[in-house]
Write a protein that holds these residues in place. Structure first.
Motif, mmCIF file in Angstrom:
data_model
loop_
_atom_site.group_PDB
_atom_site.id
_atom_site.type_symbol
_atom_site.label_atom_id
_atom_site.label_comp_id
_atom_site.label_asym_id
_atom_site.label_seq_id
_atom_site.Cartn_x
_atom_site.Cartn_y
_atom_site.Cartn_z
ATOM 1 N N LYS A 63 8.239 4.223 25.888
ATOM 2 C CA LYS A 63 8.986 4.888 24.765
ATOM 3 C C LYS A 63 8.001 6.225 24.025
ATOM 4 O O LYS A 63 8.283 6.860 23.374
ATOM 5 C CB LYS A 63 9.320 4.227 23.619
ATOM 6 N N ILE A 64 6.871 6.241 24.759
ATOM 7 C CA ILE A 64 5.856 7.397 24.305
ATOM 8 C C ILE A 64 6.147 8.345 24.908
ATOM 9 O O ILE A 64 5.819 8.425 26.350
ATOM 10 C CB ILE A 64 4.504 6.839 24.303
ATOM 11 N N ASP A 65 6.312 9.550 24.558
ATOM 12 C CA ASP A 65 6.612 10.855 25.286
ATOM 13 C C ASP A 65 5.383 11.597 24.964
ATOM 14 O O ASP A 65 4.985 12.217 23.981
ATOM 15 C CB ASP A 65 7.606 11.447 24.640
ATOM 16 N N THR A 80 2.584 13.719 20.941
ATOM 17 C CA THR A 80 3.370 12.528 21.399
ATOM 18 C C THR A 80 4.801 12.830 20.545
ATOM 19 O O THR A 80 4.657 13.403 19.356
ATOM 20 C CB THR A 80 2.931 11.030 20.733
ATOM 21 N N GLN A 81 5.957 12.425 20.912
ATOM 22 C CA GLN A 81 6.974 12.642 20.595
ATOM 23 C C GLN A 81 7.331 14.264 20.049
ATOM 24 O O GLN A 81 7.828 14.314 18.842
ATOM 25 C CB GLN A 81 7.540 11.586 19.516
#
Ligand code: DC
Length: 220
Positions: A63-65, A80-81
């Protein structure tokens, strides 16, 4: 053929500044792999995920972009995100938690995939703990950079003071010692000198002198 240089060493051994300086001198790109472990750790802390809950962390990773960019001036930006978290990954709460997170095999595989995507093109200097031993075992040049605990603690304290995070020198020495022990004693990809790495103790060298010392070994 691209040329890779691996620089490993303990906390506050000067790897980051030396990697940047050497990259500038040689016209290489620079990659601080610890930044990826730090960004994952910051994400966990921000989202109240227990750093000891390995199962939950592994489920969280996809789930970590995470995006890492090496800018033109060799400055690293970490997102991140979609948020730039570059300054926050150096907060001391992240430094203290990251050795626990970096010990999980799933986290290491995740980070190594991110690193491979960044470093597949061009000449790179990569710094971390397992670059010469695991990430780039065939790097043309490998260095193991270190300095005495006291010198490293003074450097780290100066960085923390500049960020307004105040600790005594003895506290910083204890924190560094503990972090090093965690990195050295973990089972997967521990911090250790590759057999073919050049050992450099820079306790009595300036940053410029350290960069010059490494540069002398490199024949392009
Ligand atoms: O170099 P640094 O202090 O920013 O590294 C942060 C943490 O990440 C440190 O605990 C060791 C870990 N790390 C690692 O395990 N492997 C790497 N290649 C780079 C860093």
């Amino acid at each position: 053929m691209s040329i890779n240089i691996a620089i490993d060493g303990p906390v506050a051994s000067g790897k980051g500044a030396v990697t940047k300086g050497l990259a500038k001198k040689l016209g290489f790109s620079a990659l601080d792999t610890g930044a990826a472990y730090r960004a994952v750790t910051l994400f966990l802390l921000d989202n109240d995920i227990d750093i000891h809950d390995e199962k939950r962390i592994l489920l969280t990773l996809n789930k970590i972009d995470l995006r890492i960019f090496s800018a033109q001036n060799h400055d690293l930006r970490v997102f991140t995100q979609g948020q730039d978290v570059t300054p926050r990954i150096r907060d001391n709460k992240v430094s203290l938690a990251v050795p626990v997170v970096a010990a999980y095999i799933g986290v290491r595989e995740y980070v190594n995939r991110q690193i491979a995507a960044v470093a597949s093109q061009g000449n790179y200097i990569m710094e971390g703990r397992d670059i010469g031993t695991v990430v780039l075992p065939n790097a043309q040049y490998k260095f193991f950079l270190t300095a005495s605990l006291e010198v490293r603690a003074k450097r780290r304290k100066a960085d923390l003071d500049a960020k307004g995070e105040y600790y005594s020198l003895l506290e910083v020495m204890a924190q560094i010692k503990e972090r090093d022990e965690q990195d050295i004693n973990r089972i997967i990809a521990p911090l250790k000198q590759a057999p073919d790495a050049i050992y450099i103790d820079n306790s009595n060298l300036t940053l410029e002198q350290t960069i010059d010392t490494l540069a002398k070994y490199i024949k392009l």
